[in-house]
Design a protein around this motif. Structure first.
Motif, short mmCIF file in Angstrom:
data_model
loop_
_atom_site.label_atom_id
_atom_site.label_comp_id
_atom_site.label_asym_id
_atom_site.label_seq_id
_atom_site.Cartn_x
_atom_site.Cartn_y
_atom_site.Cartn_z
N THR A 53 0.81 -0.98 0.39
CA THR A 53 0.24 -0.35 -0.15
C THR A 53 1.34 1.04 0.54
O THR A 53 1.82 1.54 0.79
CB THR A 53 -1.23 -0.04 1.60
N SER B 130 -2.53 5.74 -0.11
CA SER B 130 -3.86 5.04 0.16
C SER B 130 -4.41 4.19 -0.69
O SER B 130 -5.75 4.02 -1.01
CB SER B 130 -4.96 6.29 0.22
N THR B 131 -3.34 3.84 -2.02
CA THR B 131 -3.34 3.22 -2.60
C THR B 131 -2.67 1.66 -2.16
O THR B 131 -1.98 2.03 -2.36
CB THR B 131 -2.48 3.99 -4.03
N ASN B 132 -3.61 1.20 -2.68
CA ASN B 132 -3.28 -0.28 -3.01
C ASN B 132 -2.46 -0.79 -3.74
O ASN B 132 -2.54 -0.57 -5.38
CB ASN B 132 -4.60 -1.45 -2.56
#
Length: 261
Positions: A100, A103-105
């Motif tokens: 991660t 906030s981005t996987n």
């Protein structure tokens, strides 16, 4: 989008029939963006589509006497080993979410598409740049062929791409065979690798939509026959740079879509 996907599938075969490569570089993006198939599953589908299309082309080259079987097997056998190692061990071991960032996987599917886009950029440069055929060597370097086969098998296994643009130069430089024989032998290698890779996925329980798969493959084979006929009237070497620019634009689009947007 599916209708557009079926129309685009013709390009897979036309490219293989006309310039001896490049078709596989289109298959995964078509499956992912036009048919909505996940990237990992798309690599399995790509192996089947590219494999059966390449097999059609390989048979044609066999009839024309353009196959160098010994050099092809010297390359194909180690590449099959590395391909299966990637598909049976590496890919299943990767988690769906790798990490991660903020906030981005960062997902496995995104990684596959980014690596695929980078491969497309490399392929496009190879297609755009003019290249002279190397001086032929009467003694194939089987050890070098085997090493190159193993390395390229890693790429084929991870991305589900045929790798023709990598295989053909390897055959030219390390097998010392003319371009026509290199193209035909490359199609033979692609068909062997793809068939075994797909069989491994299917026997391993991978979900397969055979109706979709056979439909796309049938359309790609029609494209192969069209490309074969066009190759008698159009110089594929002259079209290769134009196709390279198209692949370059697609690679940039995928990178922007997966990384930026």
């Amino acid at each position: 989008m599916e209708i557009l996907g079926y129309l685009a599938s013709v390009l897979i075969g036309i490219s293989l029939g006309l310039i001896g490569g490049g078709g596989s570089i289109l298959t995964v993006p078509i499956l992912v963006y036009l048919f909505g198939i996940g990237a990992e599953h798309a690599t399995s589908y790509s192996l089947f589509i590219v494999g059966i299309t390449a097999m059609t082309g390989a048979y044609r080259h066999y009839k024309l006497g353009n196959l160098e079987i010994k050099s092809g097997l010297a390359f194909a056998l180690p590449s099959v080993i590395s391909l299966l190692l990637v598909r049976k061990i590496l890919l299943p071991a990767l988690p769906d979410v790798l990490c991660t960032v903020g906030s981005t996987n960062v997902t496995k599917n995104a990684l596959i598409m980014v690596v695929f886009a980078l491969l497309m950029l490399a392929a496009s440069i190879a297609m755009i740049r003019p290249s002279a055929e190397p001086t032929q060597d009467s003694s194939p370097q089987y050890k070098s062929l085997a090493i190159m086969g193993f390395l390229i098998g890693l790429i084929i296994g991870f991305l589900g791409a045929g790798g023709g643009f990598l295989i053909i130069p390897a055959l030219l430089f390390f097998a010392g065979i003319p371009m026509k024989q290199a193209v035909g032998t490359s199609l033979l290698i692609i068909s062997i690798n793809s068939a075994i890779g797909f069989a491994g996925d299917a026997l391993g329980g991978a979900p397969i939509n055979y109706t979709l798969l056979l439909t796309i493959s049938g359309i790609a084979i029609v494209g192969m026959l069209i490309g074969t006929q066009l190759s008698k009237k159009i110089n594929g070497a002259q079209l290769k740079p134009a196709f390279g620019w198209f692949v370059l634009l697609m690679g940039v689009y995928i990178l922007l879509k997966e990384v930026v947007f």
